[in-house]
Design an enzyme around this catalytic site. Structure first.
Site, PDB file in Angstrom:
ATOM      1  N   SER A 140       1.072  -1.213   0.099  1.00 34.71           N
ATOM      2  CA  SER A 140      -0.012  -0.105  -0.173  1.00 34.71           C
ATOM      3  C   SER A 140       1.283   1.272  -0.072  1.00 34.71           C
ATOM      4  O   SER A 140       1.961   1.499   0.232  1.00 34.71           O
ATOM      5  CB  SER A 140      -1.019   0.148   1.114  1.00 34.71           C
TER       6      SER A 140
HETATM    7  N1  SAM Z   1       1.196  -5.416   4.965  1.00 39.78           N
HETATM    8  C1  SAM Z   1       1.908  -5.497   3.300  1.00 39.78           C
HETATM    9  C2  SAM Z   1       3.483  -5.155   3.620  1.00 39.78           C
HETATM   10  O1  SAM Z   1       3.325  -4.540   4.418  1.00 39.78           O
HETATM   11  O2  SAM Z   1       3.574  -5.193   2.271  1.00 39.78           O
HETATM   12  C3  SAM Z   1       1.298  -5.530   2.077  1.00 39.78           C
HETATM   13  C4  SAM Z   1      -0.245  -6.118   2.473  1.00 39.78           C
HETATM   14  S1  SAM Z   1      -1.204  -6.940   0.711  1.00 39.78           S
HETATM   15  C5  SAM Z   1      -1.909  -4.788   0.705  1.00 39.78           C
HETATM   16  C6  SAM Z   1      -1.914  -7.939   1.115  1.00 39.78           C
HETATM   17  C7  SAM Z   1      -0.930  -9.166   1.492  1.00 39.78           C
HETATM   18  O3  SAM Z   1      -2.522  -9.730   1.655  1.00 39.78           O
HETATM   19  C8  SAM Z   1      -1.314  -9.761  -0.056  1.00 39.78           C
HETATM   20  O4  SAM Z   1       0.221  -9.519   0.085  1.00 39.78           O
HETATM   21  C9  SAM Z   1      -1.684 -10.970  -0.102  1.00 39.78           C
HETATM   22  O5  SAM Z   1      -1.304 -11.957  -0.414  1.00 39.78           O
HETATM   23  C10 SAM Z   1      -2.220 -10.458   1.443  1.00 39.78           C
HETATM   24  N2  SAM Z   1      -3.206 -12.236   1.495  1.00 39.78           N
HETATM   25  C11 SAM Z   1      -4.344 -12.210   1.116  1.00 39.78           C
HETATM   26  N3  SAM Z   1      -5.154 -13.026   1.844  1.00 39.78           N
HETATM   27  C12 SAM Z   1      -4.920 -13.585   2.752  1.00 39.78           C
HETATM   28  C13 SAM Z   1      -5.171 -14.031   3.955  1.00 39.78           C
HETATM   29  N4  SAM Z   1      -6.392 -15.059   3.441  1.00 39.78           N
HETATM   30  N5  SAM Z   1      -4.351 -14.897   4.639  1.00 39.78           N
HETATM   31  C14 SAM Z   1      -2.679 -14.001   4.620  1.00 39.78           C
HETATM   32  N6  SAM Z   1      -2.591 -13.159   3.755  1.00 39.78           N
HETATM   33  C15 SAM Z   1      -3.393 -12.805   2.813  1.00 39.78           C
END
Ligand code: SAM
Length: 225
Positions: free
Chosen positions: A73
Site C-alpha cells: 500500500s
Molecule cells: N502489509 C503488506 C506490506 O507491508 O507489504 C502489504 C499487504 S498486501 C496489500 C495484502 C497481502 O494480503 C497480500 O500479500 C496477500 O497475498 C495477503 N493475503 C490475502 N489474503 C490472505 C489471507 N487469507 N491470509 C494471509 N494473507 C492474505
C-alpha cells in the site's frame, strides 16, 4: 566498494531524504499525528522491501507491485491504518497479509510482539529474509490463511488486516483481547472502507474511516479465489 552507500543505484543519503519528505508531505500534512508512528515511518527503510526496479519510487505516494499479483500500500494508507490501531509498547499484534514485511517492521517498532501471516509462500520467504537482515528477527512470519487468525497464539491486543474483506472476519474478532482493536478494510472487491472495531467486555463498537482499495483477503473468512 560503494555497497554501503548505494541501494540499488540510488544513494542511501538521497533515499533517507525521500523518506523524511514522505513523512512530512504525505503523513503529517494529511493529519497523521502519532509521533511514535511518524518516527517508525521515518526509520524503516521501505526501499529494502521492494524490488530493485522500483527503488526510485520507494517513497512515492502510490502502491507498488510486490510479486504474486500483490501490492504494498501507499505509505499514507499504512500510516492511517496503523494509527487507527493505537498500538501500545506492551501490545501483542497480529497482522494479516504480510506482503513484503514492511508494515510488520513498522509494527515491530511500536509493539512488544508481532505476528504476521501471509497466504503466498514466496512472499513469506522473502519477508522473513528481509526482516531478519534488517534486525526484525523477532517478528513471527507464518504461512497460511490469516482470515482464520492464529488461534493457538491468541489473544491479541491489536489485529490489522492488510487485505480487503467482504465482512469483518468473526474468527479474528474472537481472537481479540478485552480492550482490543481490529482494523480491517471492508466492502466490495473494488472498493472498501477502513473499519475499526473495539472490544470491551461483551460490547463491540465499530467506526468507519477512510475509503480505500486493497487486494482481496482470500480465505475461509474472506473472498473465494
Ligand atoms: N502489509 C503488506 C506490506 O507491508 O507489504 C502489504 C499487504 S498486501 C496489500 C495484502 C497481502 O494480503 C497480500 O500479500 C496477500 O497475498 C495477503 N493475503 C490475502 N489474503 C490472505 C489471507 N487469507 N491470509 C494471509 N494473507 C492474505
Amino acid at each position: 566498494m560503494f555497497g554501503n552507500y548505494f541501494t540499488h543505484g540510488k544513494a542511501a543519503e538521497s533515499l533517507a531524504g525521500d523518506r523524511a519528505r514522505m513523512v512530512d508531505t504525505q503523513l503529517r500534512s494529511r493529519g497523521i499525528r502519532d509521533e511514535r508512528l511518524l518516527a517508525a515511518m521515518a526509520k524503516v527503510p521501505r526501499e529494502e522491501f521492494i524490488s530493485s526496479e522500483d527503488v526510485a519510487d520507494a517513497y512515492g505516494d502510490f502502491p507498488l507491485p510486490i510479486g504474486a499479483g500483490q501490492t504494498i500500500s501507499q505509505p499514507y494508507i499504512v500510516a492511517a491504518m496503523v494509527e487507527a490501531l493505537e498500538v501500545n509498547p506492551e501490545d501483542r499484534v497480529l497482522e494479516v497479509g504480510t506482503g513484503t514485511g514492511y508494515e510488520a517492521a513498522i509494527l515491530a517498532e511500536l509493539a512488544a510482539d508481532v505476528w504476521t501471516i501471509e497466504r503466498h509462500a514466496e512472499l513469506v520467504d522473502k519477508a522473513r529474509e528481509i526482516l531478519q537482515r534488517l534486525g526484525y528477527a523477532d517478528v513471527h512470519v507464518l504461512h497460511g490463511d490469516g482470515s482464520l487468525g492464529l488461534g493457538e497464539h491468541a489473544p491479541f491486543n491489536k489485529i490489522l488486516v492488510a487485505a480487503a474483506a467482504p465482512r469483518v472476519p468473526e474468527t479474528l474478532v474472537s481472537q481479540l483481547a478485552d480492550g482490543g482493536r481490529l482494523v480491517v478494510p471492508v466492502g466490495s472487491r473494488s472498493e472498501q472502507q477502513v473499519e475499526v472495531m473495539r472490544k470491551l467486555g461483551d460490547q463491540i463498537s465499530i467506526t468507519k474511516h477512510d475509503r480505500c482499495r486493497f487486494v482481496p483477503l482470500v480465505g475461509a473468512q474472506g473472498w473465494e479465489l
